[in-house]
Design a protein around this motif. Structure first.
Motif, mmCIF file in Angstrom:
data_model
loop_
_atom_site.group_PDB
_atom_site.id
_atom_site.type_symbol
_atom_site.label_atom_id
_atom_site.label_comp_id
_atom_site.label_asym_id
_atom_site.label_seq_id
_atom_site.Cartn_x
_atom_site.Cartn_y
_atom_site.Cartn_z
ATOM 1 N N GLN A 93 -1.576 -5.205 8.356
ATOM 2 C CA GLN A 93 -0.869 -5.595 9.577
ATOM 3 C C GLN A 93 0.622 -5.720 9.299
ATOM 4 O OE1 GLN A 93 -2.940 -9.346 10.120
ATOM 5 N NE2 GLN A 93 -1.156 -10.444 9.372
ATOM 6 N N ASP A 94 1.397 -5.807 10.368
ATOM 7 C CA ASP A 94 2.849 -5.934 10.234
ATOM 8 C C ASP A 94 3.328 -7.381 10.259
ATOM 9 O OD1 ASP A 94 3.588 -3.249 9.972
ATOM 10 O OD2 ASP A 94 3.479 -2.941 12.135
ATOM 11 N N ARG A 129 7.391 -3.988 3.737
ATOM 12 C CA ARG A 129 7.353 -2.698 4.435
ATOM 13 C C ARG A 129 8.524 -1.839 3.984
ATOM 14 N NH1 ARG A 129 6.183 -6.385 8.474
ATOM 15 N NH2 ARG A 129 8.347 -6.412 9.120
ATOM 16 N N GLY A 133 7.934 2.982 6.535
ATOM 17 C CA GLY A 133 6.798 2.393 7.225
ATOM 18 C C GLY A 133 5.570 2.018 6.427
ATOM 19 N N ARG A 135 3.273 -0.301 4.045
ATOM 20 C CA ARG A 135 3.142 -1.695 3.615
ATOM 21 C C ARG A 135 2.590 -1.667 2.189
ATOM 22 N NH1 ARG A 135 1.456 -1.532 9.067
ATOM 23 N NH2 ARG A 135 -0.679 -1.222 8.363
#
Length: 189
Positions: A93-94, A129, A133, A135
């Motif tokens: 997830q971000d 990140r 883009g 992670r």
């Protein structure tokens, strides 16, 4: 270096394309299986001081391990497993990932760091990140007692993760410059 080789579809057929690309991104920085560098150690220290936790790390999630590129409070520990619930889940997830009490959180009930000697209870992590883009890992803080985190502290943790990403890009520039210099020397000779 073991962490700089490309992944092949033949060697890892069970990995989807996105995970292969993420692992290639982790490996391009050549930080896994390397000695601790002061820049990352300082970031781990600041994270731990910010949250007043006994443990803070900068981690990179590899295929079969979580590599601690820096660590405050876990003497001699350089890697942990990729069991779900902690670092390996954060990179999915971000957003910042928070476990206020791991002993009752269904995401971590069976995790070895929760059930084992460490007795992990509080965990907060921000994903690192890259600028393209991916992670790669986390900046995280750990405590053996349950607790809450303020939004301000969690935002600061995100900024520390962004700082790690910036440091990684500088590292990549150095790596690429050294490779270009080596190629130039080979061409001249």
């Amino acid at each position: 270096m073991t962490n700089s080789s490309p992944l092949s579809d033949v060697a890892y057929p069970y990995l989807d394309q996105q995970e292969r690309e993420r692992l290639e991104a982790v490996r391009r920085y050549r930080l896994v299986d390397q000695p601790i560098e002061e820049a990352y150690q300082r970031i781990a220290y600041v994270a731990g001081a910010l949250f007043d936790t006994p443990i803070a790390t900068v981690s990179l999630v590899e295929q079969d391990k979580v590599w601690l590129a820096a660590c405050q409070g876990l003497s001699g520990v350089r890697e942990v497993g990729t069991e779900p619930g902690l670092c390996a889940s954060v990179i999915q997830q971000d957003d910042v990932y928070v476990i206020n009490n791991a002993a009752v959180d269904p995401r971590t009930l069976e995790h070895p760091l929760v059930r084992g000697e460490l007795g992990l209870r509080f965990y907060a992590a921000a994903p690192i990140r890259t600028h393209d883009g991916y992670r790669l890992g986390t900046v995280n803080v750990i405590d053996n007692r349950p607790r809450e985190a303020t939004q301000r502290a969690l935002t600061a943790l995100e900024h520390l993760a962004a700082t790690v990403a910036d440091e990684l890009e500088l590292r990549l520039l150095v790596i690429r410059s050294a490779m270009a210099e080596q190629r130039m020397r080979e061409t001249v000779n």
